[in-house]
Design an enzyme around this catalytic site. Structure first.
Site, PDB file in Angstrom:
ATOM      1  N   TYR A 307      49.008  40.287  36.133  1.00  0.00           N
ATOM      2  CA  TYR A 307      49.284  41.913  35.142  1.00  0.00           C
ATOM      3  C   TYR A 307      49.805  42.968  35.990  1.00  0.00           C
ATOM      4  O   TYR A 307      49.027  42.716  37.446  1.00  0.00           O
ATOM      5  CB  TYR A 307      47.479  41.086  35.422  1.00  0.00           C
ATOM      6  CG  TYR A 307      46.600  40.957  36.615  1.00  0.00           C
ATOM      7  CD1 TYR A 307      46.051  41.856  37.057  1.00  0.00           C
ATOM      8  CD2 TYR A 307      46.208  39.846  36.728  1.00  0.00           C
ATOM      9  CE1 TYR A 307      45.792  41.443  38.986  1.00  0.00           C
ATOM     10  CE2 TYR A 307      45.661  39.436  38.099  1.00  0.00           C
ATOM     11  CZ  TYR A 307      45.028  40.438  38.466  1.00  0.00           C
ATOM     12  OH  TYR A 307      44.444  40.632  40.271  1.00  0.00           O
ATOM     13  N   SER A 320      39.745  40.726  50.175  1.00  0.00           N
ATOM     14  CA  SER A 320      40.804  40.339  49.516  1.00  0.00           C
ATOM     15  C   SER A 320      41.128  40.748  47.792  1.00  0.00           C
ATOM     16  O   SER A 320      41.886  40.510  46.818  1.00  0.00           O
ATOM     17  CB  SER A 320      40.804  38.798  49.233  1.00  0.00           C
ATOM     18  OG  SER A 320      39.365  38.410  48.536  1.00  0.00           O
ATOM     19  N   GLY A 321      40.190  42.025  47.660  1.00  0.00           N
ATOM     20  CA  GLY A 321      40.452  42.041  46.438  1.00  0.00           C
ATOM     21  C   GLY A 321      39.478  41.600  45.070  1.00  0.00           C
ATOM     22  O   GLY A 321      39.685  42.361  44.287  1.00  0.00           O
ATOM     23  N   HIS A 325      34.565  46.203  38.998  1.00  0.00           N
ATOM     24  CA  HIS A 325      35.094  47.150  37.708  1.00  0.00           C
ATOM     25  C   HIS A 325      35.044  47.401  36.496  1.00  0.00           C
ATOM     26  O   HIS A 325      34.125  46.174  36.039  1.00  0.00           O
ATOM     27  CB  HIS A 325      36.661  47.518  38.119  1.00  0.00           C
ATOM     28  CG  HIS A 325      37.165  46.017  37.433  1.00  0.00           C
ATOM     29  ND1 HIS A 325      36.870  45.944  36.697  1.00  0.00           N
ATOM     30  CD2 HIS A 325      37.619  45.123  38.318  1.00  0.00           C
ATOM     31  CE1 HIS A 325      38.130  44.579  36.285  1.00  0.00           C
ATOM     32  NE2 HIS A 325      38.528  43.605  37.144  1.00  0.00           N
ATOM     33  N   CYS A 343      37.223  39.040  39.091  1.00  0.00           N
ATOM     34  CA  CYS A 343      36.661  39.402  38.981  1.00  0.00           C
ATOM     35  C   CYS A 343      35.211  40.069  38.883  1.00  0.00           C
ATOM     36  O   CYS A 343      35.187  39.529  37.741  1.00  0.00           O
ATOM     37  CB  CYS A 343      37.537  41.481  39.312  1.00  0.00           C
ATOM     38  SG  CYS A 343      38.071  42.155  40.473  1.00  0.00           S
TER      39      CYS A 343
END
Length: 424
Positions: A307, A320-321, A325, A343
């Protein structure tokens, strides 16, 4: 001629502790003429192991003062550092010698005031100024986060300039790193590795607390040829207690402020193979726009899971992300299924609300995910996932009381004895 101390009587209506060389009339008693006389300069009678004031003293050796001849004696000595803090010492029974009984600090100025008395009772005075040598090797601590307002889950960090492995040296360092809070809480430092410590309370910080972090390392002997240096203090406050609880199985996030539910948000979390981490995380930062690419988390470009997306209202919870959101592409699954790559996704309006509601240090907890539990130290602040008993075991001061305090201790116990340290 040998000196024999004269016997004096001081009238007193209670217990009165005074320096031996100070003239005092208590509750109507009068002092002798010799006690009230102006003191003479006793410089010719006093010797010290730093004689000319230009030579610097070795902080590893005691400071010593002696009196010459037999016609006088030392009655009182006070030694203070540049902040006015007193150094402990002892005077010999015959009044001939005085020495410090605690190690001195490196790179520090001391003022030593010596009072003497002649055989006829005439008082003398001498003031010495002593500078100790600077340390060749210095250890400093860089505290984090920077001063400001944070959520109640924010740990305190201390990054040392040099690795410390010896347990005794660690105890010296840790006892010099001070965390003072109002209100007072139970808390402790934990050694993450040889150079990094984290401090957290047993429970989250209270809402609207004030936290002052400072170091008493400056001048402190830590190990052979290693002394502490100055460190910048930080001052934190906490805001409301804001907690976001995400139930990955129910696909729902509940947000509370000071215990009261203020929002319930449908979400999607990590799908099988990319499950969101369970446990407590702490908000690390907020970015209104992030370009998220799968290659940054090890997913090859061109693969079925690849993606490259523009993402808005991104609240970061791991290095690490992992973010909370906006995910407008998955609105149909939010509240119903887990379809993300780890996420927590929600609608754009909900993500903007969340972004504007939380601050760095606020708590984001995930339950009922099939993912692993957030690790304590290597991917953000997972400190709260470590049980308190295990956390305390990571302190070099095990067995000592653990708490923040509103006042610094006047004398600090170290591996080589009690040592006076100024408070920053």
């Amino acid at each position: 001629m040998s000196y024999r101390p004269r016997t004096r009587t001081v009238l007193s209506c209670g217990l009165l502790l005074v320096p031996l060389a100070v003239s005092t009339a208590a509750c109507g008693g009068s002092a002798s003429e010799s006690l009230s006389a102006n003191p003479y300069d006793a410089g010719d009678q006093i010797t010290a192991n730093t004689p000319d004031g230009r030579q610097k003293a070795d902080p590893d050796k005691p400071l010593e003062v002696s009196i010459k001849g037999d016609a006088a004696r030392i009655t009182d000595v006070t030694a203070t550092d540049s902040t006015g803090r007193f150094v402990r010492g002892e005077l010999s029974a015959d009044g001939r010698h005085w020495r410090t009984t605690v190690p001195l600090a490196a790179g520090t100025r001391y003022t030593v005031r010596v009072s003497t008395e002649e055989e006829d009772g005439s008082p003398g005075r001498k003031t010495l100024v002593v500078h100790t040598t600077d340390a060749d090797g210095q250890l400093t601590a860089a505290f984090g986060p920077e001063s400001g307002e944070y959520g109640v889950g924010q740990p305190i960090t201390a990054e040392l300039s040099r690795p410390i492995k010896d347990p005794k040296a660690r105890a010296v360092v840790e006892s010099a790193l001070k965390v003072d809070s109002m209100p007072r809480v139970e808390g402790a430092w934990h050694w993450v590795d040889d150079k990094k410590l984290h401090f957290r309370p047993k429970e989250y910080w209270p809402a609207h607390a004030t936290i002052a972090v400072h170091s008493n390392l400056s001048g402190l002997k830590i190990a052979k040829d290693l002394y502490g240096g100055a460190s910048e203090p930080v001052r934190l406050t906490t805001g409301d207690r804001v907690e976001a609880l995400t139930d990955a199985a129910a696909h729902q996030m509940t947000v509370r402020r000071n215990g009261r539910v203020i929002n319930s948000i449908p979400v999607t979390t990590g799908k099988p193979g990319f499950s969101t981490r369970n446990g407590v995380k702490v908000v690390l930062g907020k970015e209104s726009f992030v370009r998220m690419r799968s290659t940054t988390v090890g997913i090859a470009a061109g693969s079925s899971e690849a993606y490259d997306l523009p993402v808005y209202w991104a609240t970061r919870v791991t290095w690490s992300g992992e973010y909370v959101h906006a995910a407008p592409w998955s609105v149909g699954s939010q509240g119903a299924a887990n379809v993300s790559h780890g996420c927590t996704g929600m609608s754009t309006s909900n993500a903007q609300w969340f972004f504007n509601t939380v601050r760095v240090g606020d708590i984001v907890k995930v339950v009922n995910s099939s993912g692993d539990t957030m690790t304590p130290f290597d991917n953000g602040f997972g400190d709260w996932n470590m049980p308190w008993k295990e956390w305390r075991a990571g302190s070099a001061l095990q067995g000592q009381a653990s708490s923040t305090t509103g006042a610094a201790e006047p004398v600090q116990e170290t591996a080589d004895g009690a040592r006076l340290r100024p408070t920053i």
